[in-house]
Enzyme design. Sequence first.
Site, PDB file in Angstrom:
ATOM      1  N   GLU A 191       2.054   5.455   1.536  1.00 52.09           N
ATOM      2  CA  GLU A 191       1.051   6.271   2.193  1.00 52.09           C
ATOM      3  C   GLU A 191       1.703   6.871   3.440  1.00 52.09           C
ATOM      4  O   GLU A 191       2.329   6.157   4.226  1.00 52.09           O
ATOM      5  CB  GLU A 191      -0.136   5.378   2.578  1.00 52.09           C
TER       6      GLU A 191
ATOM      7  N   PHE B 113       4.644   0.942  -0.381  1.00 48.70           N
ATOM      8  CA  PHE B 113       4.073  -0.316  -0.876  1.00 48.70           C
ATOM      9  C   PHE B 113       4.430  -0.643  -2.316  1.00 48.70           C
ATOM     10  O   PHE B 113       4.111  -1.713  -2.801  1.00 48.70           O
ATOM     11  CB  PHE B 113       2.552  -0.355  -0.694  1.00 48.70           C
TER      12      PHE B 113
ATOM     13  N   LYS C 274      -4.719  -0.922   4.813  1.00 49.26           N
ATOM     14  CA  LYS C 274      -5.024   0.297   4.064  1.00 49.26           C
ATOM     15  C   LYS C 274      -4.932   1.464   5.040  1.00 49.26           C
ATOM     16  O   LYS C 274      -5.771   1.621   5.919  1.00 49.26           O
ATOM     17  CB  LYS C 274      -6.430   0.204   3.449  1.00 49.26           C
TER      18      LYS C 274
ATOM     19  N   LYS D  86     -10.023  -2.836  -2.831  1.00 50.89           N
ATOM     20  CA  LYS D  86     -10.005  -2.275  -1.483  1.00 50.89           C
ATOM     21  C   LYS D  86     -11.238  -2.730  -0.714  1.00 50.89           C
ATOM     22  O   LYS D  86     -12.289  -2.970  -1.284  1.00 50.89           O
ATOM     23  CB  LYS D  86      -9.940  -0.752  -1.539  1.00 50.89           C
TER      24      LYS D  86
ATOM     25  N   ARG E  73      -1.654  12.436  -4.757  1.00 50.73           N
ATOM     26  CA  ARG E  73      -2.579  11.649  -5.576  1.00 50.73           C
ATOM     27  C   ARG E  73      -3.076  12.453  -6.779  1.00 50.73           C
ATOM     28  O   ARG E  73      -3.309  11.912  -7.835  1.00 50.73           O
ATOM     29  CB  ARG E  73      -3.734  11.249  -4.662  1.00 50.73           C
TER      30      ARG E  73
ATOM     31  N   ARG F 237      -8.069   1.854 -12.504  1.00 48.60           N
ATOM     32  CA  ARG F 237      -8.805   1.344 -11.348  1.00 48.60           C
ATOM     33  C   ARG F 237      -9.316  -0.023 -11.773  1.00 48.60           C
ATOM     34  O   ARG F 237     -10.327  -0.127 -12.447  1.00 48.60           O
ATOM     35  CB  ARG F 237      -9.961   2.280 -11.020  1.00 48.60           C
TER      36      ARG F 237
ATOM     37  N   ARG G  72      -1.475   9.580  -0.003  1.00 47.99           N
ATOM     38  CA  ARG G  72      -0.677   8.844  -0.980  1.00 47.99           C
ATOM     39  C   ARG G  72       0.466   9.715  -1.461  1.00 47.99           C
ATOM     40  O   ARG G  72       0.276  10.895  -1.734  1.00 47.99           O
ATOM     41  CB  ARG G  72      -1.578   8.474  -2.162  1.00 47.99           C
TER      42      ARG G  72
HETATM   43  P1  AMP Z   1      -9.496   5.039  -2.165  1.00 49.65           P
HETATM   44  O1  AMP Z   1      -8.916   6.419  -1.977  1.00 49.65           O
HETATM   45  O2  AMP Z   1     -10.552   4.686  -1.177  1.00 49.65           O
HETATM   46  O3  AMP Z   1      -9.870   4.758  -3.597  1.00 49.65           O
HETATM   47  O4  AMP Z   1      -8.313   4.011  -1.867  1.00 49.65           O
HETATM   48  C1  AMP Z   1      -7.108   4.028  -2.556  1.00 49.65           C
HETATM   49  C2  AMP Z   1      -6.066   4.724  -1.726  1.00 49.65           C
HETATM   50  O5  AMP Z   1      -5.717   3.979  -0.589  1.00 49.65           O
HETATM   51  C3  AMP Z   1      -4.756   4.889  -2.436  1.00 49.65           C
HETATM   52  O6  AMP Z   1      -4.769   5.976  -3.298  1.00 49.65           O
HETATM   53  C4  AMP Z   1      -3.782   5.092  -1.297  1.00 49.65           C
HETATM   54  O7  AMP Z   1      -3.722   6.471  -0.990  1.00 49.65           O
HETATM   55  C5  AMP Z   1      -4.450   4.418  -0.122  1.00 49.65           C
HETATM   56  N1  AMP Z   1      -3.710   3.281   0.458  1.00 49.65           N
HETATM   57  C6  AMP Z   1      -3.537   3.075   1.769  1.00 49.65           C
HETATM   58  N2  AMP Z   1      -2.846   1.964   2.008  1.00 49.65           N
HETATM   59  C7  AMP Z   1      -2.541   1.429   0.806  1.00 49.65           C
HETATM   60  C8  AMP Z   1      -1.841   0.262   0.408  1.00 49.65           C
HETATM   61  N3  AMP Z   1      -1.309  -0.597   1.281  1.00 49.65           N
HETATM   62  N4  AMP Z   1      -1.749   0.027  -0.930  1.00 49.65           N
HETATM   63  C9  AMP Z   1      -2.290   0.877  -1.833  1.00 49.65           C
HETATM   64  N5  AMP Z   1      -2.965   1.995  -1.502  1.00 49.65           N
HETATM   65  C10 AMP Z   1      -3.098   2.272  -0.197  1.00 49.65           C
END
Ligand code: AMP
Length: 600
Positions: free
Chosen positions: A322, A361, A272, A444, A292, A438, A277
């Site tokens: 990303e 990805f 991650k 995650k 995003r 979601r 994004r």
């Molecule tokens: P969060 O912002 O904590 O909800 O995490 C989701 C975000 O992680 C996504 O919107 C992406 O911007 C980011 N991200 C980073 N690496 C990845 C990955 N390998 N696959 C999907 N999302 C990723």
Amino acid sequence: MSPPSPGDGLKFSRLTEYLGRLEETSSGNDMVQILSELFGEASPGEVDTVVYFVLGEVDAEYRHVVLGMGEKTVMDAIARASGRTREEVQGRFDELGDLGSVAEDLGLEGGETEQGYFAAEEPTVRDVHDGFMDIAEASGSGSQEEKIRILARMMSQEEGAERRYIARIATGTLRLGVGAMTILDGLSVAYVGSKDKRPRLEEAYNLCSDLGLVARTVAEANDEGGGEAALKAVAEIGVEIGRPIKMMLGQRLRRLSDIMEKMSGRAAAEWKYDGERMQCHKDGDEVEIFSRRLDDITSQYPDVAEYVRDRVDADTAIVEGEAMAVDEEGHMEPFQTLMQRKRKYDVEEYVERIPVNLFLFDLLYLDGESWMDRSYPDRRGRLYDVVETGGGVDLTEQIVSESQDEIDEFFERGLNEGTEGVMVKSVKEDSVYRAGAREWLWIKWKRDYMAELADTFDLVVVGALAGKGSRAGTYGALLCAAYNHDEDRFETLCKVGTGFTDEDLEELPGRLGEWETDSVPARVRSEIEPTQWFEPGVVIEVEGAELTRSPVHRVAEEEGKGLALRFPRFLRFREDKSPEQATTSREVRQMYEESRRRGR
Ligand code: AMP
């Protein structure tokens, strides 16, 4: 059908009556009711504009029509329409705190006699919309004056309530509390017959990110063939290059071990990346990048646009990834570094100064076809084929695994490279790309979720694994055990590979050498076959994130699974302790039970 002539259609004054009613209620049900009545009065050709206005916008959000008017210019327009001085307008604004109320309150009595802006005496919703579009289009030198003039003329032709809403739309402060879902509910009731069908409309909205388009589609189809036709039409709203798709998001779980359970034991884990994004739309040589929030950020990232143009081998494609700032050697830089790229000016200079790499990805669309309904392994597989990596583009680091240990190791390796955790993704048949959702197809897990255990462990080194990469030729990790006092045995609990300083690593052979042995020592219980065994002799202090059941380790074994310490880190050597004074298996079990009780 002939084009509507000015004055045809829903009057703006009628719309403002509805806006007033919406403003007065905070009940969601009432809002849906009011909206469905309003939609019932609008013709299919204007319902999109009605939707934008209710949201306080003039177009789909992603199209970012910029009116370019701030509080001050709107005050100038009010002053002109009402014949007051700027100071008077400012004074009323200070009192009322809302330019809409000021515009309504000040009246038109002293207003400049400049003619109104609209051909029709009673402007329609569409007329007012055209006025706003003219404001948006005024650019270049003298455009501020032009914008003020148009807005003043629009207001000078309207009654108080209309002026109120025009001023609020102009300043972007119409906040009726009506969200996208309420609009979709209203559309369902008005054109499909009931709120239950909202999810079908929502699906279309997630694909096109344009509530106006959804509204117009259902309204037109309903006009021709009723509710069923409306549902059918909305299902046909598809992916289109240049129109952002709402991005898929991940759920979160506190424990990495629960994730594997949720994924039924096999999943893809990806690093991650803590960057930005990007959803990149490629159409021949044209590339558009959406953030995003679905903002068009192409102008901030001309380099990324070029990478996608050059390295995605397709006529049309939508890919997601990303972006991360990287140094000259390609090492990832922290998020804050990338944020310096969020700028309007000196873009080219910063492209040089802060290079970025795009880690792709997902593949959503390819050469005229949507890939969103295909499984994740299919999409990823195709992505491999069409992307030529290097030169600013890579695929996200990924493993597909059934082993918790392997995923733990992958996670830790990522942390060392500067990532913030892992995204675990379903690899099952139904692992489609769910726009705007979601859900549990992606989960995650971030470094921050790691709940450190209150206590550290004093563990006995019973083996070592050979190092790889920069640690080749030395020990990469130490196999460590707790002491089972009742049975006088050493039972493995974890492999410790992090937390060592360079000096610690240098000291290891000297400290451990005298304990080397060729085969598993008599009192040691281990499933793992290390590169080198040691007789129990050296004790180290270790901290860790959590205790879980694992088939790999042997402490407090039950049904083939022992307890394992996850994400262990070396703290220091404990020369003061003998192996029999190490943390006991019983203590480990107590800590595990304690943490379960606390719900970790
Ligand atoms: P969060 O912002 O904590 O909800 O995490 C989701 C975000 O992680 C996504 O919107 C992406 O911007 C980011 N991200 C980073 N690496 C990845 C990955 N390998 N696959 C999907 N999302 C990723």
